[in-house]
Design a protein around this motif. Structure first.
Motif, PDB file in Angstrom:
ATOM      1  N   ALA A 262      27.040  68.797  41.419  1.00  0.00           N
ATOM      2  CA  ALA A 262      27.978  69.796  40.910  1.00  0.00           C
ATOM      3  C   ALA A 262      29.299  69.157  40.508  1.00  0.00           C
ATOM      4  O   ALA A 262      29.883  69.490  39.480  1.00  0.00           O
ATOM      5  N   LEU A 263      29.752  68.208  41.341  1.00  0.00           N
ATOM      6  CA  LEU A 263      31.018  67.537  41.031  1.00  0.00           C
ATOM      7  C   LEU A 263      30.939  66.816  39.687  1.00  0.00           C
ATOM      8  O   LEU A 263      31.845  66.869  38.879  1.00  0.00           O
ATOM      9  N   ALA A 266      30.934  69.152  36.791  1.00  0.00           N
ATOM     10  CA  ALA A 266      32.182  69.891  36.547  1.00  0.00           C
ATOM     11  C   ALA A 266      33.214  69.067  35.817  1.00  0.00           C
ATOM     12  O   ALA A 266      34.176  69.611  35.283  1.00  0.00           O
ATOM     13  N   LYS A 278      26.180  73.392  32.108  1.00  0.00           N
ATOM     14  CA  LYS A 278      26.948  73.207  33.329  1.00  0.00           C
ATOM     15  C   LYS A 278      26.151  73.651  34.530  1.00  0.00           C
ATOM     16  O   LYS A 278      25.506  74.691  34.487  1.00  0.00           O
ATOM     17  N   ILE A 280      27.132  75.073  37.442  1.00  0.00           N
ATOM     18  CA  ILE A 280      28.319  75.561  38.103  1.00  0.00           C
ATOM     19  C   ILE A 280      27.956  76.072  39.478  1.00  0.00           C
ATOM     20  O   ILE A 280      27.026  76.839  39.644  1.00  0.00           O
ATOM     21  N   VAL A 281      28.758  75.640  40.434  1.00  0.00           N
ATOM     22  CA  VAL A 281      28.535  76.064  41.806  1.00  0.00           C
ATOM     23  C   VAL A 281      29.335  77.326  42.016  1.00  0.00           C
ATOM     24  O   VAL A 281      30.452  77.446  41.555  1.00  0.00           O
ATOM     25  N   LYS A 282      28.742  78.306  42.681  1.00  0.00           N
ATOM     26  CA  LYS A 282      29.506  79.526  42.832  1.00  0.00           C
ATOM     27  C   LYS A 282      30.418  79.454  44.055  1.00  0.00           C
ATOM     28  O   LYS A 282      30.217  78.644  44.950  1.00  0.00           O
ATOM     29  N   GLY A 283      31.394  80.325  44.062  1.00  0.00           N
ATOM     30  CA  GLY A 283      32.272  80.447  45.225  1.00  0.00           C
ATOM     31  C   GLY A 283      33.245  79.280  45.369  1.00  0.00           C
ATOM     32  O   GLY A 283      33.332  78.396  44.511  1.00  0.00           O
TER      33      GLY A 283
ATOM     34  N   ARG C 160      42.747  82.745  37.267  1.00  0.00           N
ATOM     35  CA  ARG C 160      41.968  83.694  36.464  1.00  0.00           C
ATOM     36  C   ARG C 160      42.658  85.049  36.398  1.00  0.00           C
ATOM     37  O   ARG C 160      42.550  85.768  35.402  1.00  0.00           O
ATOM     38  N   VAL C 185      38.541  70.049  40.685  1.00  0.00           N
ATOM     39  CA  VAL C 185      37.679  69.870  39.517  1.00  0.00           C
ATOM     40  C   VAL C 185      36.619  70.962  39.381  1.00  0.00           C
ATOM     41  O   VAL C 185      36.340  71.441  38.277  1.00  0.00           O
ATOM     42  N   ILE C 186      36.064  71.416  40.485  1.00  0.00           N
ATOM     43  CA  ILE C 186      35.016  72.447  40.363  1.00  0.00           C
ATOM     44  C   ILE C 186      35.640  73.784  39.991  1.00  0.00           C
ATOM     45  O   ILE C 186      35.123  74.517  39.150  1.00  0.00           O
ATOM     46  N   ILE C 187      36.765  74.086  40.625  1.00  0.00           N
ATOM     47  CA  ILE C 187      37.456  75.336  40.298  1.00  0.00           C
ATOM     48  C   ILE C 187      37.901  75.306  38.842  1.00  0.00           C
ATOM     49  O   ILE C 187      37.794  76.304  38.125  1.00  0.00           O
ATOM     50  N   ALA C 189      36.514  73.771  36.476  1.00  0.00           N
ATOM     51  CA  ALA C 189      35.331  74.002  35.628  1.00  0.00           C
ATOM     52  C   ALA C 189      35.013  75.484  35.558  1.00  0.00           C
ATOM     53  O   ALA C 189      34.637  75.995  34.490  1.00  0.00           O
ATOM     54  N   GLN C 190      35.178  76.185  36.651  1.00  0.00           N
ATOM     55  CA  GLN C 190      34.925  77.624  36.629  1.00  0.00           C
ATOM     56  C   GLN C 190      35.894  78.308  35.683  1.00  0.00           C
ATOM     57  O   GLN C 190      35.501  79.199  34.911  1.00  0.00           O
ATOM     58  N   ASN C 193      35.004  77.673  32.168  1.00  0.00           N
ATOM     59  CA  ASN C 193      33.859  78.512  31.818  1.00  0.00           C
ATOM     60  C   ASN C 193      34.296  79.905  31.409  1.00  0.00           C
ATOM     61  O   ASN C 193      33.829  80.472  30.432  1.00  0.00           O
TER      62      ASN C 193
END
Lengths: 332, 692, 321
Positions: A262-263, A266, A278, A280-283, C160, C185-187, C189-190, C193
């Motif tokens: 996931a990293l 992203a 993507k 994408i991991v949720k939460g 958001r 980085v993951i946030i 990406a969200q 998106n």
């Protein structure tokens, strides 16, 4: 080439107690803990760059600080060239401080705004009493400033931090860490607050130092792309534990843990045609006071199954030097 | 393992540091000596040393000065040691320089003013010795020690100053404030010049509560109000009044001296027993003003007579000689005062007797006593006196008997002083005095008579005075206000410095060390905050009397708590900073972190706070003095306010020239500090926020 | 007809030491449905362009020249009242850097969005709340979180929320200034998106300002590169990234590490960005350029159209008379 172990960490734990409200503390005798670092072990060899990758709150910054004894660990052992750091007295630790330095993330906070650049860079020399005369100190400051490409040195020496840009300040921070010729530097997200276009310069300068002086580096970051560029080995942390450890190319090109996957997915890629689907991991990252049961990643993992909820996977060595903590590693 | 030494000391700094330490010990010893001696003044030996040394200006006068000497001495010792150990050289040398400068300022002004007044010190050179030892030498040494600092430190210091000036010079309000303060400081230094040499404590320079002279610009009719003048009148003998037999006699002599006229008669035989009347006329003076206020004038004359013959008598058969005296004249005199309209008798031949009669008769039941109107002396029968050498002087202004003779005493015995003045100085023009001396032989023997008439003085106290008029005792308000500048500045700065130093020490230590030290110090701060300052001052004043130092100590002791809290909170956030952690990672000790990292980052706030607390201290002192707890011997503005309140300058009579100057002076000074503090605050805060 | 057409914009800041030439003769245009990326280092003037467009300049900023044409109106000529009523937030809205710190800490997020709707449009409270809930759904936070306070949300959610707030009045153009800088980085990406989905769903026109070329590559179809207050290259995203013409652009693109593909050498640009008080003569990049020629020192290169829809200002490419 035999690789000598420089840093060895075994079962390191650091728990922070939380202050309860007045009434709650009267009612319960249990003190909730933030398990910032929960049983990690790794080694760093001489001249190696070890990357500690993870998101905020995963415990990587705490690990860096504990290694340098800026924070006392709750449990575990740390060895520097075979010397157990936790058994040293205050004075003995001071002698070792010459060999271990740290670079912080915030270029605005890590330099004393009231000191000139010259004073900032030469401070460790005076504190550790490494020079006998003022000329020697001046010479070494000049040397290190030129190594950091802050030339001509006279132009920067007498300025104050607020007169420099972020990139320049971070170079000063690196210069300050390096002037005592340490053998090991902890770099805590050194470029994440800089412009993306300046990051490469600072990173390249640090790489130059590593290669020239066989410096070992613990490079803490959340940017997988940059970690790929500079690190020899990577350890991915999640909620205080390692989920995957291995050589950089292996981890980044063939991740075994879903979180690593996931990293990597992203991270944006500087190529408009290179957009891919993507994962994408949720939460978000859960509260470290009450981590999920079993595998800590299971609520967000798209491959999670029953066993992931019940049993915590151990960090196992699947190949030489390659570790993963997952019941169902990818590609296996 | 080789023990590392660090950077070695530059040559010459050893001498510097030794010098400063020695001076510090000297100052400290003097302070202790002064303190000790001051407490044992009842003992003979202590009192003797005390007098010998204090008049030479070596030992401080009072216990607060002794205390200051001790503190200054300690500071010098500490700074000298720091310079010796090469730690914090910049700070130590700057402190030596600063304290030296302040000592020069304080002692220098004190000595100079005292010298101007020629009151205390017997030798200017010795008095200045202390200035040099405790002020000038440390100052020069401190400045020299700075030059030993590294090249880099000097360049950086230069840049810091230039940077500060660049920001400051754009702040107009700050410049105005700084300019005003500089003017005040210059005035404080130039006090003797500014006050035109007038002693602020000299009374009766003019009448009480009179307005300033420049009022005539606004109201020309005030032009003929009397101004303070002293008319010196020399008496000269009117030769026409001397009979020939005296004039032609060899024993007759008149000498005119600087301050007196002497008339001698030696062995002059008078043809008969009748008295002669010699007239002495005084110089004429022109009085161009209106009459002065009642009681605002003085007429003084002095006459000495010696109506005796002196001869030596040797006791027969021995060598013992005695000077014998034999009376050889009878005399009396009268003095007249003439204005263009009238002539009044201000001394008659029966003065003493009449006075007694008046006082013994007192007030009769029917009312006013009739005034005595004496005919001119020449026409009256004068009783001549016989006595030995005698001297008569009178200073008349509101003498009760004289007022009664002039008819200006009412049934209750109170003098209508204004009527008296109006009569005497009724018109503008030429005034003079006349003295009538009556001499007659004694027992028909030749007359031996010596008369000395001293220069008479007619003093008129003006109804306009100087730049700012007078107070209730006729003292010059302008010089009092000007003398108050240095005291107010000194108090304000001293109290502010103490409160800032205490605030930094407590705030930094408690913020950084935390734990039980923090708790203890903060509880101490709480206790001090709860203590009532004013009642404590009242108790001190009641038990030990009034002293300006009590106020200074009070402001200093009760003024630092707020600052310490602010600094503590600043330190709490600073100690988490990355640069502090880096210093610790390089092996810094806690003391190093406090001095090198925390205090410099706290200083900007402290500086703004310091400048802004000076007006608070000045105002507090003024308020406390106003309500009466100040020191009556120290000329501060607050004491002015107190006096004008109790002595009727403010409420009974509206003496605006007395009320407004100190008020305006104190307001402008405080305003200037507020402007300066405002400017410093603006410079300081943006820098903390100055990010890219 | 472009939606937003910036022509020869000149905006300088006044400081104690003189005029800082923050935006110096900048021109570009955004069509409807475009997502336009404005890239460059910190201090190159890109945020200043956004501030000028929205009249949010600090008191020492002054526009000296230029036009900003939006829907046939020159925004710079409008008076303040008309601008507030008609343009701000209704036609053009913005999400600023560190916007998540701009949320009111003691107000529920739903109420904050409602408040911004009510401030600009004349609708009933119920209708505004309905719209707010829909917006929260749109950005993926969910209408169920209407009553939450900002401190109960994570960084990504707060960002958001700010994006939702910027869409409150259905603007034609949204300006996003460094939307993902402070996020993990993951946030991030969200959030990216969400931005891409909104673009598709609402056919939103977007001006994305960032120093991160990777982010711009992921989200934008048109890119402009700014350096020291000037635009040095702009055009289609693919041609800029694949066939960059200006030396600065080339070096900049190569300074970004990629997690995929071959591991290449990172380039770095020597020297430091210039002081905009006294910018370099001629081409502002010449002190740091490896290919600087004589003319680069003397004269400023004009913007020429090198390929179709690909503009560049460099003497290497052309423009010599």
């Amino acid at each position: 080439m035999t690789e000598k172990k420089l840093i060895e960490v075994y079962n390191l734990r650091k728990y922070f107690p939380i202050k309860l409200g007045f009434f709650k503390s009267l009612l319960t005798s249990e003190v909730p803990l933030v398990r910032a670092v929960d049983n990690i072990s790794f080694t760093i060899n001489e001249g190696e760059v070890f990357g500690l990758v993870g998101e905020s709150g995963c415990g990587k910054t705490t690990t860096g600080r504990v290694l340098l004894q800026l924070i006392e660990p709750t449990a575990g052992k740390i060895f520097f060239k075979g010397v157990d750091l936790l058994k040293l007295s205050h004075a003995e630790m001071r002698k070792l401080r010459r060999k271990m330095q740290i670079i912080f993330q915030d270029p605005y906070e890590s330099l004393n705004p009231r000191m000139s650049i010259y004073d900032i860079i030469s401070e460790p020399l005076h504190l550790l009493k490494l020079v006998e005369t003022e000329e020697e100190a001046r010479k070494r400051v000049y040397e290190v400033m030129e190594a950091m490409d802050l030339t001509p040195p006279e132009e920067y020496m007498f300025r104050f931090p607020h007169e420099l840009s972020g990139g320049q300040r971070q170079r000063v921070a690196v210069a300050r860490a390096f002037i005592v010729r340490p053998e090991f530097i902890v770099a805590d997200e050194p470029v994440s607050m800089l412009d993306a276009s300046i990051r490469s310069e600072v990173v390249k300068l640090m790489q130059g130092l590593v290669q020239k002086f066989r410096l070992a580096l613990l490079y803490i970051t959340h940017d997988m792309a940059l970690a790929r560029y500079i690190c020899d080995r990577i350890g991915v942390m999640y909620l205080g534990k390692f989920v995957e450890v291995g050589r950089t190319e292996d981890v980044t090109q063939h991740p075994l843990h879903p979180y690593t996957e996931a990293l990597i997915a992203a991270v944006p890629v500087p190529d408009p045609t290179g957009r891919r689907t993507k994962v994408i991991v949720k939460g978000e990252v859960p509260n470290p006071i009450n981590p999920p049961s079993g595998c800590r990643f299971h609520p967000r993992c798209r491959y999670s199954q029953e066993i992931c909820r019940k049993e915590e996977p151990q960090l196992v060595e699947v190949e030489k030097g390659r570790f993963v903590a997952c019941h169902f590693p990818l590609g296996k | 393992m080789v023990k590392r030494r660090g950077v070695s000391r530059p040559k010459g700094s050893l001498i510097m540091s030794l010098l400063i330490v020695v001076l510090g010990i000297f100052a400290f010893t003097i302070g202790i000596l002064g303190y000790f001696l001051g407490g044992h003044l009842n003992e003979e030996w202590a009192a003797q040393i005390w007098i010998a040394f204090t008049t030479k200006g070596i030992i401080p006068f009072s216990w607060p000065s002794a205390l200051i000497d001790m503190i200054v001495g300690l500071i010098y010792i500490v700074c000298g040691i720091l310079i010796f150990k090469m730690k914090h050289m910049e700070l130590a040398s700057l402190m030596t320089l600063g304290i030296g400068l302040i000592s020069v300022f304080t002692y220098g002004i004190g000595e100079w003013s005292a010298y101007v007044k020629e009151t205390v010190y017997s030798g200017l050179g010795v008095a200045y010795l202390r200035v040099i030892i405790q002020g000038v030498i440390p100052m020069i040494t401190g400045a020299a020690a700075i030059s030993f600092e590294r090249e880099e430190a000097k360049t950086v210091l230069g840049r810091r100053i230039r940077g500060f000036w660049l920001d400051f010079s754009h702040n107009r309000i700050g410049l105005v404030g700084a300019a005003i303060i500089l003017v005040y400081i210059a005035s404080a230094v130039l006090v003797p010049v500014l006050s035109l040499g007038t002693d602020p404590e000299a009374t009766d320079l003019a009448d009480e509560r009179v307005p300033p002279e420049w009022m005539t610009i606004f109201d020309p009719s005030l032009n003929d109000l009397p101004r303070s003048t002293v008319y010196n009148l020399n008496f000269s003998l009117d030769m026409t009044s001397i009979p020939d037999f005296i004039k032609n006699s060899t024993g007759f002599n008149v000498t005119y001296g600087e301050s007196s006229t002497i008339l001698e008669m030696e062995g002059i035989s008078f043809p008969d027993n009748e008295p002669i009347c010699m007239v002495f006329k005084s110089d004429t003076f022109n009085y161009p003003y209106r009459p002065p206020r009642g009681g605002g004038f003085n007429i003084q004359f002095e006459v000495s007579v010696d109506p005796c013959l002196y001869y030596n008598l040797t006791r027969p058969g021995t060598n013992i000689t005695r000077t014998m005296r034999s009376k050889r004249a009878r005399y009396n005199f009268e003095v007249n005062f003439s204005n263009p309209l009238n002539t009044y008798s201000i001394w008659d031949a029966e003065w003493s007797t009449n006075k007694i009669t008046y006082f013994s008769e007192g007030y009769n039941a029917s009312g006013l006593l009739e005034p005595i109107d004496l005919a001119p002396a020449k026409d009256r029968l004068i009783t001549l006196m016989v006595c030995s050498k005698q001297s008569y002087s009178a200073a008349l202004s509101t003498d009760l008997y004289w007022a009664y003779r002039m008819g200006h005493v009412d049934a209750h015995g109170s003098v209508d002083a204004q009527a008296l003045a109006d009569d005497l100085f009724a018109s503008k023009g030429n005034y003079s005095m006349t003295m009538y001396i009556f001499v007659a032989p004694y027992q028909n023997k030749p007359v031996y008579f010596k008369l000395q008439v001293k220069t008479a003085q007619v003093t008129v106290r003006g109804l306009l005075w100087g730049l700012m008029g007078t107070d209730h005792l006729g003292r010059d308000v302008w010089s009092r206000v000007v003398h108050g500048i240095k005291i107010s500045l000194a108090i304000g700065l001293a109290a502010a410095v103490v409160s800032v130093v205490m605030g930094i020490m407590v705030g930094v230590v408690s913020g950084y060390l935390g734990g039980i030290v923090d708790e203890a110090l903060m509880r101490l701060v709480d206790i001090l905050l709860c203590l009532p300052a004013l009642p404590i001052l009242m108790v001190l004043v009641y038990m030990y009397g009034r002293n300006i130092w009590y106020i200074v100590i009070l402001i200093a002791v009760f003024g630092w708590q707020g600052l310490s809290r602010v600094i503590r909170s600043q330190v709490l956030s600073l100690r988490e900073s990355a640069f502090v952690e880096c210093a610790i990672a390089s092996g810094a000790s806690r003391v190093y972190v406090m001095f090198r990292h925390l205090i410099p980052n706290v200083l900007p706030i402290v500086l703004a706070n310091f400048v802004l607390s000076v007006p608070g201290a000045i105002m507090t002192e003024a308020s406390l003095s106003f309500i009466g707890f100040g020191d009556p011997t120290t000329p501060t503005w607050g004491r002015e306010f107190n006096i004008m309140w109790t002595e009727g300058g403010a409420f009974a009579h509206f003496c605006w020239w007395w009320i407004f100057p100190p008020g305006i002076a104190i307001t402008v000074l405080c305003l200037a500090f507020v402007f300066l503090g405002h400017a410093v605050d603006e410079i300081v805060n943006p820098r903390l926020r100055r990010r890219r | 007809m472009p939606l937003l057409n910036v022509k020869n914009l000149k905006m300088y800041f006044y400081t104690l030491r003189g005029w800082v030439k923050a935006v110096d003769n900048v021109s570009f245009s955004i069509e409807k449905g475009d997502s336009f990326g404005l890239a460059g280092e910190s201090g190159c003037g890109k945020t200043s362009v956004a501030l000028t467009t929205l009249r949010l300049l600090p008191s020492n900023g002054k526009v000296f020249d230029g036009k900003i044409i939006f829907e046939n109106m020159d925004l710079l000529q409008l008076d303040d009242k008309t601008f507030d009523r008609k343009i701000r937030w209704k036609k053009i809205s913005t999400v600023f850097q560190g916007a998540m710190n701009s949320l009111h800490p003691t107000m529920k997020i739903g109420d904050q969005i409602t408040e911004s709707i009510l401030a600009h449009e004349d609708v009933s409270k119920e209708e505004a709340e309905e719209r707010a809930k829909k917006l929260l759904d749109l950005v993926g936070i969910g209408a169920s979180r209407f009553d939450r306070y900002p401190h109960e949300l994570s960084g990504g959610m707060k960002q958001r929320t700010m994006i939702a707030m910027s869409l409150a009045c259905n603007p034609d153009l949204v300006i996003l200034d460094e939307p993902t800088t402070a996020l993990d980085v993951i946030i991030a990406a969200q959030v990216i998106n969400v931005i891409k989905e909104l673009q598709k769903k609402l056919n939103l026109s977007m001006l994305l300002i960032s120093h991160d070329l990777s982010l711009i590559a992921e989200t934008c179809n048109k890119v402009a590169i700014m350096y020291a207050g000037k635009i040095v290259e702009y055009g289609d995203a693919v041609s800029i990234f694949k066939e960059s013409l200006h030396p600065y652009t080339t070096k900049l693109i190569n300074a970004f590490p990629s997690v995929l593909g071959r591991k290449t050498e990172l380039s770095s640009i020597r020297g430091f960005p210039p002081d905009l008080l006294v910018p370099p003569s001629g081409c502002r990049f010449h002190p740091r350029c490896d290919y600087a020629m004589d003319i680069c020192r003397k004269e400023e290169p004009p913007v020429i159209e090198a390929n179709r829809e690909h503009y560049v200002a460099c003497w290497l490419v052309g423009g010599k008379k």
